[in-house]
Design an enzyme around this catalytic site. Structure first.
Site, PDB file in Angstrom:
ATOM      1  N   TYR A   1       0.847  -1.209   0.000  1.00  0.00           N
ATOM      2  CA  TYR A   1       0.000   0.000   0.000  1.00  0.00           C
ATOM      3  C   TYR A   1       0.880   1.255   0.000  1.00  0.00           C
ATOM      4  O   TYR A   1       0.649   2.199  -0.761  1.00  0.00           O
ATOM      5  CB  TYR A   1      -0.918   0.002   1.231  1.00  0.00           C
ATOM      6  CG  TYR A   1      -1.638   1.318   1.420  1.00  0.00           C
ATOM      7  CD1 TYR A   1      -2.625   1.733   0.517  1.00  0.00           C
ATOM      8  CD2 TYR A   1      -1.318   2.177   2.474  1.00  0.00           C
ATOM      9  CE1 TYR A   1      -3.272   2.946   0.675  1.00  0.00           C
ATOM     10  CE2 TYR A   1      -1.964   3.384   2.640  1.00  0.00           C
ATOM     11  CZ  TYR A   1      -2.940   3.775   1.739  1.00  0.00           C
ATOM     12  OH  TYR A   1      -3.567   4.985   1.890  1.00  0.00           O
TER      13      TYR A   1
ATOM     14  N   SER B   1      -4.172  12.011   8.856  1.00  0.00           N
ATOM     15  CA  SER B   1      -5.071  11.754   7.726  1.00  0.00           C
ATOM     16  C   SER B   1      -6.487  11.459   8.227  1.00  0.00           C
ATOM     17  O   SER B   1      -6.660  10.856   9.289  1.00  0.00           O
ATOM     18  CB  SER B   1      -4.544  10.540   6.958  1.00  0.00           C
ATOM     19  OG  SER B   1      -5.528  10.026   6.091  1.00  0.00           O
TER      20      SER B   1
ATOM     21  N   GLN C   1      -5.820  16.537   8.057  1.00  0.00           N
ATOM     22  CA  GLN C   1      -6.094  16.485   6.603  1.00  0.00           C
ATOM     23  C   GLN C   1      -7.517  15.983   6.345  1.00  0.00           C
ATOM     24  O   GLN C   1      -7.993  15.045   6.983  1.00  0.00           O
ATOM     25  CB  GLN C   1      -5.088  15.538   5.943  1.00  0.00           C
ATOM     26  CG  GLN C   1      -5.353  15.236   4.478  1.00  0.00           C
ATOM     27  CD  GLN C   1      -6.214  13.997   4.263  1.00  0.00           C
ATOM     28  OE1 GLN C   1      -6.364  13.198   5.180  1.00  0.00           O
ATOM     29  NE2 GLN C   1      -6.767  13.844   3.085  1.00  0.00           N
TER      30      GLN C   1
ATOM     31  N   TYR D   1     -10.404  15.042   3.074  1.00  0.00           N
ATOM     32  CA  TYR D   1     -10.782  14.937   1.666  1.00  0.00           C
ATOM     33  C   TYR D   1     -12.062  15.745   1.522  1.00  0.00           C
ATOM     34  O   TYR D   1     -12.672  16.147   2.507  1.00  0.00           O
ATOM     35  CB  TYR D   1     -11.056  13.478   1.297  1.00  0.00           C
ATOM     36  CG  TYR D   1      -9.896  12.553   1.530  1.00  0.00           C
ATOM     37  CD1 TYR D   1      -8.873  12.466   0.591  1.00  0.00           C
ATOM     38  CD2 TYR D   1      -9.810  11.781   2.674  1.00  0.00           C
ATOM     39  CE1 TYR D   1      -7.801  11.623   0.788  1.00  0.00           C
ATOM     40  CE2 TYR D   1      -8.733  10.936   2.883  1.00  0.00           C
ATOM     41  CZ  TYR D   1      -7.741  10.864   1.942  1.00  0.00           C
ATOM     42  OH  TYR D   1      -6.676  10.028   2.145  1.00  0.00           O
TER      43      TYR D   1
ATOM     44  N   THR E   1      -7.045  17.887   0.866  1.00  0.00           N
ATOM     45  CA  THR E   1      -6.527  17.146  -0.289  1.00  0.00           C
ATOM     46  C   THR E   1      -7.468  17.396  -1.461  1.00  0.00           C
ATOM     47  O   THR E   1      -8.650  17.086  -1.386  1.00  0.00           O
ATOM     48  CB  THR E   1      -6.480  15.637   0.036  1.00  0.00           C
ATOM     49  OG1 THR E   1      -5.541  15.459   1.093  1.00  0.00           O
ATOM     50  CG2 THR E   1      -6.025  14.828  -1.165  1.00  0.00           C
TER      51      THR E   1
ATOM     52  N   LYS F   1      -3.561  20.673  -0.743  1.00  0.00           N
ATOM     53  CA  LYS F   1      -2.557  19.680  -1.148  1.00  0.00           C
ATOM     54  C   LYS F   1      -2.987  18.996  -2.438  1.00  0.00           C
ATOM     55  O   LYS F   1      -4.100  18.469  -2.517  1.00  0.00           O
ATOM     56  CB  LYS F   1      -2.394  18.647  -0.030  1.00  0.00           C
ATOM     57  CG  LYS F   1      -1.438  17.528  -0.325  1.00  0.00           C
ATOM     58  CD  LYS F   1      -1.218  16.701   0.932  1.00  0.00           C
ATOM     59  CE  LYS F   1      -0.551  15.394   0.642  1.00  0.00           C
ATOM     60  NZ  LYS F   1      -1.397  14.478  -0.132  1.00  0.00           N
TER      61      LYS F   1
ATOM     62  N   HIS G   1       0.470  13.410  -5.173  1.00  0.00           N
ATOM     63  CA  HIS G   1      -0.002  12.355  -4.276  1.00  0.00           C
ATOM     64  C   HIS G   1       0.977  11.164  -4.272  1.00  0.00           C
ATOM     65  O   HIS G   1       0.574  10.003  -4.248  1.00  0.00           O
ATOM     66  CB  HIS G   1      -1.401  11.902  -4.705  1.00  0.00           C
ATOM     67  CG  HIS G   1      -2.296  11.530  -3.552  1.00  0.00           C
ATOM     68  ND1 HIS G   1      -3.278  12.352  -3.053  1.00  0.00           N
ATOM     69  CD2 HIS G   1      -2.343  10.401  -2.786  1.00  0.00           C
ATOM     70  CE1 HIS G   1      -3.890  11.751  -2.059  1.00  0.00           C
ATOM     71  NE2 HIS G   1      -3.338  10.574  -1.855  1.00  0.00           N
TER      72      HIS G   1
ATOM     73  N   ARG H   1       0.446   8.420  -6.832  1.00  0.00           N
ATOM     74  CA  ARG H   1      -0.610   7.427  -6.576  1.00  0.00           C
ATOM     75  C   ARG H   1      -1.915   7.768  -7.285  1.00  0.00           C
ATOM     76  O   ARG H   1      -2.868   7.024  -7.213  1.00  0.00           O
ATOM     77  CB  ARG H   1      -0.877   7.353  -5.068  1.00  0.00           C
ATOM     78  CG  ARG H   1       0.333   6.951  -4.281  1.00  0.00           C
ATOM     79  CD  ARG H   1       0.194   7.325  -2.811  1.00  0.00           C
ATOM     80  NE  ARG H   1      -0.733   6.495  -2.081  1.00  0.00           N
ATOM     81  CZ  ARG H   1      -0.469   5.284  -1.612  1.00  0.00           C
ATOM     82  NH1 ARG H   1       0.724   4.753  -1.806  1.00  0.00           N
ATOM     83  NH2 ARG H   1      -1.364   4.595  -0.940  1.00  0.00           N
TER      84      ARG H   1
END
Ligand code: GLV
Length: 387
Positions: free
Chosen positions: A25, A107, A128, A130, A156, A252, A276, A279
């Site tokens: 991962y 995260s 962080q 999303y 993000t 970000k 990222h 990724r």
């Protein structure tokens, strides 16, 4: 106790000690992994100019990121599933970061929750997020981060959909790992990891399980991403989030001059030039090749950080020389965490600081704040004149 002299030493130990599913991962890029590879190899195409007979006594790597004092221009990046790399991994990494004097970013996809990290640390950390469809959950997440006194929100902006990482699909990545003959056989060889995991209750996505509704598979990162992330994200929505937080905001995932200009316009305090870690969009340019045009366009309007590909203090120095106020490391500290827990994260930070300090001195500087582009020898075409 192994002698650690480089991030590669930590990576080797990490690979041995952590189940393959979590190593993969961390160590994957999307599709062909071109961007993942070039993020690191492009640093090596950029050269440092050696200078001599300069007083290099009394050196310092201390500086500021978004107005906060940092021991060096490095923050720990948000990394999903960190508490699967090592039991209570987010708490351990946050502790190492605070002792070292660099920011830790938690995260949303962490295993330890915001509250877990706040209870086990002294200094404020960054949080962080999303961009999620469920506004109510989003608001509660930000309220929880405020209550935990997080000192910056890192939004993000490059992951409303997920780039395909082949190995995660093949391994059936989940937290906690699903018990199959293959995963059990692999975990049996990771005694230290397994004992740590047996000793903690934190084995699920701590910010999500018990907080978000309508989650069909609470262990699957890709399932939750597909269901919960807002594919209709636009700059108005980003502005609304910046206003909702009402504090320091870092965007970000910026790789384009127009996007960097928009980030400045919506009132963000900083951007992270990031793909990222290779990724997401495979085939994107590395960040070290991208940063210059963004610095030239908006460097006087917004603070610029860089992540993706940093594995050494020399990389941090090169990023600073090209105009990054700060950098973020992800994999480099995860290697340390998986290898040796909190001590491994401290080792990763120490290795990078030492490399940064000595390389800066060899370039004729004793203060990171005085480093400019002059320390670099940049091959023609490196930053590109792209059609
Ligand atoms: C999440 O942000 C990931 O890259 O897996």
């Amino acid at each position: 106790m192994p002698v650690i002299t480089s991030i590669d030493d930590l990576k080797r130990l990490y690979k041995r000690r952590v189940p393959k599913m979590f190593y993969d991962y961390c160590e994957s890029g999307s599709w062909t992994e071109q961007t993942f590879r070039e993020n690191t190899s492009d640093f090596q195409s950029l050269y440092l100019r050696q200078r001599v007979a300069v007083d290099i006594a009394g050196r310092s790597t201390a500086c500021k990121m978004i107005g906060q004092d940092v021991a060096m221009p490095v923050a720990l990046a948000p990394v999903g599933l960190t508490g699967m790399q090592c039991a209570d991994g987010e708490i351990k990494a946050a502790r190492a970061a605070e002792k070292f004097g660099v920011p830790f970013t938690l995260s949303t996809m962490s295993i330890c929750s915001i509250e877990d990290v706040a209870e086990n640390t002294e200094k404020p950390f960054w949080f962080q997020v999303y961009t999620l469809r469920d506004q109510d959950f989003m608001r509660r997440l930000l309220d929880r981060a405020k209550a935990a006194k997080c000192s910056a929100l890192v939004i993000t902006v490059d992951l409303q959909i997920m780039g395909q990482r082949h190995k995660d699909l093949k391994n059936g990545l989940s937290a906690p790992p699903k018990l199959t003959a293959k995963s059990i056989a692999n975990m049996m060889t990771k005694a230290r990891w397994g004992l740590g995991m047996l000793g903690t209750k934190r084995r699920f996505f701590g910010n999500i399980v018990g907080h978000a509704t309508g989650v069909s598979d609470p262990g699957s990162l890709s399932a939750w991403t597909a269901e919960a992330f807002d594919q209709t994200l636009d700059w108005n929505k980003i502005k609304a989030m910046v206003d909702m937080w009402d504090g320091k905001v870092i965007l970000k995932g910026i790789m384009d001059v127009q996007d960097a200009k928009m980030a400045a316009q919506v009132g963000a305090d900083a951007i992270v030039v990031s793909n990222h870690g290779g990724r997401q969009l495979d085939g994107a340019l590395s960040t070290i090749r991208t940063i210059s045009e963004i610095v030239d366009a908006v460097g006087d309007k917004i603070e610029i950080h860089l992540d993706s590909g940093i594995r050494a203090g020399q990389d941090v120095l090169k990023a600073r020389a090209l105009g990054a106020t700060g950098t973020m490391i992800g994999r480099a500290y995860i290697y340390g965490l998986g290898a040796m827990g909190e001590q491994g994260v401290t080792s990763a930070l120490s290795v990078i600081q030492k490399e940064l300090d000595l390389s800066m001195a060899f370039c004729g500087h004793r203060d990171i704040n005085s480093v400019t582009r002059n320390i670099l020898q940049i091959p023609k075409g490196f930053t590109g004149h792209w059609e």
